[in-house]
Design a protein around this motif. Sequence first.
Motif, short mmCIF file in Angstrom:
data_model
loop_
_atom_site.label_atom_id
_atom_site.label_comp_id
_atom_site.label_asym_id
_atom_site.label_seq_id
_atom_site.Cartn_x
_atom_site.Cartn_y
_atom_site.Cartn_z
N PRO A 138 46.43 39.92 35.68
CA PRO A 138 46.38 38.48 35.37
C PRO A 138 45.20 38.21 34.44
CG PRO A 138 45.33 38.88 37.47
CD PRO A 138 45.86 40.22 37.00
N PRO A 139 45.17 37.07 33.76
CA PRO A 139 43.98 36.71 32.99
C PRO A 139 42.93 36.14 33.94
CG PRO A 139 45.56 34.96 32.86
CD PRO A 139 46.20 36.04 33.72
N SER A 140 41.87 35.62 33.37
CA SER A 140 40.88 34.88 34.16
C SER A 140 40.74 33.49 33.57
CB SER A 140 39.53 35.59 34.15
OG SER A 140 39.02 35.68 32.82
N GLU A 141 40.49 32.51 34.41
CA GLU A 141 40.24 31.16 33.89
C GLU A 141 38.90 31.12 33.15
OE1 GLU A 141 42.41 28.80 33.70
OE2 GLU A 141 43.86 30.02 34.78
N LEU A 159 37.94 39.91 39.04
CA LEU A 159 38.68 41.15 38.79
C LEU A 159 38.03 41.95 37.66
CD1 LEU A 159 42.53 41.54 38.68
CD2 LEU A 159 41.09 42.67 36.98
N TYR A 160 37.69 41.28 36.59
CA TYR A 160 37.14 41.98 35.42
C TYR A 160 35.71 42.45 35.66
CZ TYR A 160 41.45 40.67 33.26
OH TYR A 160 42.79 40.56 32.99
N GLU A 161 34.97 41.74 36.50
CA GLU A 161 33.65 42.23 36.88
C GLU A 161 33.77 43.52 37.68
OE1 GLU A 161 31.85 39.03 38.98
OE2 GLU A 161 31.53 37.81 37.19
N ALA A 162 34.76 43.59 38.58
CA ALA A 162 34.96 44.81 39.36
C ALA A 162 35.48 45.95 38.50
CB ALA A 162 35.92 44.53 40.52
N LEU A 163 36.33 45.64 37.54
CA LEU A 163 36.84 46.66 36.63
C LEU A 163 35.72 47.20 35.73
CD1 LEU A 163 39.11 48.22 35.26
CD2 LEU A 163 39.76 46.13 34.04
N ASP A 164 34.82 46.34 35.30
CA ASP A 164 33.61 46.72 34.56
C ASP A 164 33.92 47.67 33.40
OD1 ASP A 164 30.96 46.80 33.89
OD2 ASP A 164 30.32 48.03 35.59
#
Length: 264
Positions: A6-9, A88-93
Amino acid sequence: MLILLPPSEGKAEAGAGRRLDLARLSLPELNPVREQVLAGLVTLSAGPPEAALAALGLGAGQHGELRRNARLERSATAPAGRIYTGVLYEALDLATLPPAAHRAAARQVLISSGLWGAVRLTDRIPSYRCPIGARLPGLGALPALWRRVLGPALTTAAGAGPVLDLRSGAYAAAWTPRGELAERTVTVRVLHEREVDGVPVRSVVSHFNKATKGRLVRDLLLHGVRPRSVDALVGALGELKYAVSEQPSAPGRPRQVDVVVSEL
């Protein structure tokens, strides 16, 4: 393997990169609809602010989002992997992935979007605000608009391998794999297990659902996992020490896997 996110807001500013060029984006067959949605979003955001805020699900104090949307066609861009932020994107890093894992992410990951349909991590886009639930003038519901073109594009992108679908329900409504491809697709639900009066109880989580999915994708990329089948993909999650439990699924429907976490 194709991984759908998904994207992020929340989105980072692009900085001073070159302007948007739809012709350079992946999945060029989506460009006719991208042009429609982009034009509708710019028109809406440049119009009466109260109507625009309501159509985009924004609060009264978010006029800055409208100003940013109104100048999208002349805004700077950056790779989508830098634009999207959030749990999510912080965890994916992505920034700390080694080169081989970063190259795999560029090949395998597609990010769903209300504005772009789907983009790869390397596609250059501006920062914007256009949730899949937005109602743009003359276009109606975005999931229905995207559904016509996402099916062929994502089916081609999936090729013959498995699909790991980590999208939220709203974005999944824009494209649902069918038939043989559905049987090669795995959806993931994250459950939190805790003891209540000595009895294990599992519940769906939201915030930590995103963090777990980000870590899961990172681990797959770091370990160079290249499953050729759904069974191999589910097996790989177990080998990566995730507690997985597969739920029954009907023929022609995606397979659902629960990832059970005890700590959030």
